[in-house]
Design a protein around this motif. Structure first.
Motif, mmCIF file in Angstrom:
data_model
loop_
_atom_site.group_PDB
_atom_site.id
_atom_site.type_symbol
_atom_site.label_atom_id
_atom_site.label_comp_id
_atom_site.label_asym_id
_atom_site.label_seq_id
_atom_site.Cartn_x
_atom_site.Cartn_y
_atom_site.Cartn_z
ATOM 1 N N UNK A 1 0.816 -1.219 0.000
ATOM 2 C CA UNK A 1 0.000 0.000 0.000
ATOM 3 C C UNK A 1 0.847 1.265 0.000
ATOM 4 N N UNK A 2 1.934 1.263 0.752
ATOM 5 C CA UNK A 2 2.652 2.504 1.041
ATOM 6 C C UNK A 2 3.215 3.190 -0.197
ATOM 7 N N UNK A 3 3.822 2.454 -1.099
ATOM 8 C CA UNK A 3 4.401 3.055 -2.297
ATOM 9 C C UNK A 3 3.308 3.720 -3.139
ATOM 10 N N UNK B 1 3.189 8.948 4.796
ATOM 11 C CA UNK B 1 2.995 7.612 4.231
ATOM 12 C C UNK B 1 4.320 7.034 3.751
ATOM 13 N N UNK B 2 5.128 7.848 3.083
ATOM 14 C CA UNK B 2 6.462 7.389 2.677
ATOM 15 C C UNK B 2 7.264 6.946 3.895
ATOM 16 N N UNK C 1 14.059 -0.073 -0.976
ATOM 17 C CA UNK C 1 14.777 0.706 -2.003
ATOM 18 C C UNK C 1 13.801 1.522 -2.851
ATOM 19 N N UNK C 2 12.699 0.903 -3.273
ATOM 20 C CA UNK C 2 11.690 1.622 -4.077
ATOM 21 C C UNK C 2 11.127 2.814 -3.309
ATOM 22 N N UNK C 3 10.792 2.582 -2.039
ATOM 23 C CA UNK C 3 10.217 3.658 -1.229
ATOM 24 C C UNK C 3 11.223 4.780 -1.003
ATOM 25 N N UNK C 4 12.468 4.426 -0.703
ATOM 26 C CA UNK C 4 13.492 5.457 -0.471
ATOM 27 C C UNK C 4 13.737 6.280 -1.727
ATOM 28 N N UNK D 1 10.720 8.443 -2.320
ATOM 29 C CA UNK D 1 10.690 9.506 -1.315
ATOM 30 C C UNK D 1 11.703 10.602 -1.656
ATOM 31 N N UNK D 2 12.891 10.211 -2.074
ATOM 32 C CA UNK D 2 13.912 11.205 -2.469
ATOM 33 C C UNK D 2 13.415 12.061 -3.629
ATOM 34 N N UNK D 3 12.792 11.417 -4.613
ATOM 35 C CA UNK D 3 12.235 12.161 -5.746
ATOM 36 C C UNK D 3 11.131 13.106 -5.288
ATOM 37 N N UNK D 4 10.296 12.625 -4.383
ATOM 38 C CA UNK D 4 9.199 13.418 -3.834
ATOM 39 C C UNK D 4 9.749 14.658 -3.116
#
Length: 112
Positions: free
Chosen positions: A56-58, A76-77, A94-97, A100-103
């Motif tokens: 869900x989180x991603x 959420x991230x 890794x996907x979330x990080x 999140x960095x892009x965000x």
């Protein structure tokens, strides 16, 4: 006999198995383009009722970012990153990080 639409089928699964987070997740993804407000409601339901359901989180964080709900997206991230660490899921972490960095960069968000 007419075929059940994909959306109707997913709704039916969610009604039959309301304790399976995947059904609600599938509904949220299905509604993302059709009715964003409804997708948001499903993401919130997932985060509240199934907080251990990592996929869900991603999707939810990116949805909230695209919806300009930046504080919700950030929270959420960060919750997802923490959960991925707890669950030792390095791919999702890794996907979330990365996301999140892009965000943070794209929306000029203050990091804690």
């Amino acid at each position: 006999m007419s075929k059940m639409s994909r959306l109707e089928m997913i709704k039916s699964f969610a009604e039959q198995e309301p304790n399976n987070p995947f059904n609600w997740y599938a509904l949220a993804l299905e509604y993302k383009e059709l009715e964003p407000q409804k997708a948001g409601e499903y993401f919130i339901k997932l985060l509240q009722e199934f907080p251990e359901y990592l996929p869900t989180y991603f999707q939810a964080a990116n949805f909230f970012a695209e919806s300009e709900q930046l504080q919700t997206a950030k929270e959420t991230f960060l919750k997802g990153i923490s959960l991925a660490k707890q669950q030792n899921d390095s791919n999702t972490l890794r996907e979330l990080k990365n996301s999140y960095s892009n965000f943070v960069f794209e929306y000029d968000i203050e990091e804690d």
